[in-house]
Design a protein around this motif. Structure first.
Motif, PDB file in Angstrom:
ATOM      1  N   SER A   1       0.666  -1.167  -0.247  1.00  0.00           N
ATOM      2  CA  SER A   1      -0.065   0.001  -0.030  1.00  0.00           C
ATOM      3  C   SER A   1       1.070   1.813   0.145  1.00  0.00           C
ATOM      4  N   PHE A   2       0.638   2.254  -1.185  1.00  0.00           N
ATOM      5  CA  PHE A   2       1.225   3.328  -1.075  1.00  0.00           C
ATOM      6  C   PHE A   2       0.787   4.626  -1.310  1.00  0.00           C
ATOM      7  N   ASP A   3       0.802   5.601  -0.027  1.00  0.00           N
ATOM      8  CA  ASP A   3       0.419   7.037  -0.412  1.00  0.00           C
ATOM      9  C   ASP A   3       0.636   7.735  -1.653  1.00  0.00           C
ATOM     10  N   ALA A   4       0.187   7.947  -2.518  1.00  0.00           N
ATOM     11  CA  ALA A   4       0.227   8.767  -3.635  1.00  0.00           C
ATOM     12  C   ALA A   4       0.695   9.677  -3.580  1.00  0.00           C
ATOM     13  N   GLY A   5       0.092  10.496  -2.047  1.00  0.00           N
ATOM     14  CA  GLY A   5       0.204  11.962  -2.439  1.00  0.00           C
ATOM     15  C   GLY A   5      -0.887  13.068  -2.982  1.00  0.00           C
ATOM     16  N   PRO A   6      -1.061  14.200  -3.001  1.00  0.00           N
ATOM     17  CA  PRO A   6      -1.408  15.096  -3.799  1.00  0.00           C
ATOM     18  C   PRO A   6      -1.336  14.840  -5.116  1.00  0.00           C
ATOM     19  N   GLU A   7      -0.120  15.102  -5.084  1.00  0.00           N
ATOM     20  CA  GLU A   7       0.641  14.413  -6.837  1.00  0.00           C
ATOM     21  C   GLU A   7      -0.106  13.727  -7.635  1.00  0.00           C
ATOM     22  N   GLY A   8      -0.736  12.256  -6.489  1.00  0.00           N
ATOM     23  CA  GLY A   8      -0.712  10.991  -7.816  1.00  0.00           C
ATOM     24  C   GLY A   8      -1.789  10.889  -8.320  1.00  0.00           C
ATOM     25  N   GLY A   9      -2.304  12.218  -8.679  1.00  0.00           N
ATOM     26  CA  GLY A   9      -3.957  12.549  -9.061  1.00  0.00           C
ATOM     27  C   GLY A   9      -4.053  11.945 -10.595  1.00  0.00           C
ATOM     28  N   ALA A  10      -5.282  11.440 -11.335  1.00  0.00           N
ATOM     29  CA  ALA A  10      -5.423  10.765 -12.893  1.00  0.00           C
ATOM     30  C   ALA A  10      -4.462  11.225 -13.618  1.00  0.00           C
ATOM     31  N   GLU A  11      -4.601  12.508 -13.400  1.00  0.00           N
ATOM     32  CA  GLU A  11      -4.003  13.951 -14.790  1.00  0.00           C
ATOM     33  C   GLU A  11      -2.143  14.074 -14.398  1.00  0.00           C
ATOM     34  N   GLU A  12      -1.768  13.258 -13.776  1.00  0.00           N
ATOM     35  CA  GLU A  12      -0.103  12.686 -13.445  1.00  0.00           C
ATOM     36  C   GLU A  12      -0.208  11.626 -14.340  1.00  0.00           C
ATOM     37  N   SER A  13       1.419  12.255 -15.340  1.00  0.00           N
ATOM     38  CA  SER A  13       1.509  11.137 -16.138  1.00  0.00           C
ATOM     39  C   SER A  13       2.297   9.893 -15.383  1.00  0.00           C
ATOM     40  N   SER A  14       2.016   8.469 -16.458  1.00  0.00           N
ATOM     41  CA  SER A  14       2.407   7.098 -15.525  1.00  0.00           C
ATOM     42  C   SER A  14       4.214   7.564 -15.358  1.00  0.00           C
ATOM     43  N   LEU A  15       4.791   8.185 -16.289  1.00  0.00           N
ATOM     44  CA  LEU A  15       6.439   8.125 -15.550  1.00  0.00           C
ATOM     45  C   LEU A  15       6.597   9.244 -13.818  1.00  0.00           C
ATOM     46  N   ARG A  16       5.734   9.920 -14.567  1.00  0.00           N
ATOM     47  CA  ARG A  16       6.330  10.881 -13.106  1.00  0.00           C
ATOM     48  C   ARG A  16       5.628  10.316 -11.842  1.00  0.00           C
ATOM     49  N   ARG A  17       4.810   9.037 -11.691  1.00  0.00           N
ATOM     50  CA  ARG A  17       4.137   8.890 -10.631  1.00  0.00           C
ATOM     51  C   ARG A  17       4.874   7.149 -10.524  1.00  0.00           C
ATOM     52  N   ALA A  18       5.872   6.931 -11.373  1.00  0.00           N
ATOM     53  CA  ALA A  18       6.901   5.963 -11.205  1.00  0.00           C
ATOM     54  C   ALA A  18       7.394   5.946 -10.895  1.00  0.00           C
ATOM     55  N   ILE A  19       8.239   7.937 -10.853  1.00  0.00           N
ATOM     56  CA  ILE A  19       9.529   8.045 -10.346  1.00  0.00           C
ATOM     57  C   ILE A  19       9.010   8.403  -8.996  1.00  0.00           C
ATOM     58  N   ALA A  20       8.062   8.530  -8.030  1.00  0.00           N
ATOM     59  CA  ALA A  20       7.545   9.544  -7.261  1.00  0.00           C
ATOM     60  C   ALA A  20       7.489   7.871  -6.153  1.00  0.00           C
ATOM     61  N   VAL A  21       7.303   7.034  -6.528  1.00  0.00           N
ATOM     62  CA  VAL A  21       6.866   5.494  -5.716  1.00  0.00           C
ATOM     63  C   VAL A  21       8.640   5.424  -5.640  1.00  0.00           C
ATOM     64  N   VAL A  22       9.459   5.321  -6.806  1.00  0.00           N
ATOM     65  CA  VAL A  22      10.586   5.237  -6.284  1.00  0.00           C
ATOM     66  C   VAL A  22      11.389   5.889  -5.556  1.00  0.00           C
TER      67      VAL A  22
END
Length: 80
Positions: free
Chosen positions: A42-63
């Protein structure tokens, strides 16, 4: 809205970024193959983890936030 007999309204695991019954409609009972048993991560994507964010940006945030935003108390928790 009324869910028809032998149909299910299904929610995704990410309320802000899921294509689920709100997107594609009800799920027939015949499509259900089993039930969830465990939360494996389970990962808290935070406020920047919305639907408009790109897959690459989400992957970078997870890392970059893996250790600080992983919800450790939920890992391998049994679902009842």
């Amino acid at each position: 809205m009324t869910v028809p007999p032998d149909q299910y309204f299904v929610m995704g695991d990410n309320r802000d970024n899921s294509q689920d019954s709100r997107y594609w409609g009800f799920l027939p009972r015949s499509h259900i193959k089993g039930r969830a048993l465990t939360i494996y991560w389970s990962f808290d994507a935070g406020p920047e983890g919305g639907a408009e964010e790109s897959s690459l940006r989400r992957a970078i945030a997870v890392v970059t936030h893996f250790f600080t935003r992983t919800r450790w108390e939920r890992i391998f928790r049994q679902i009842r």
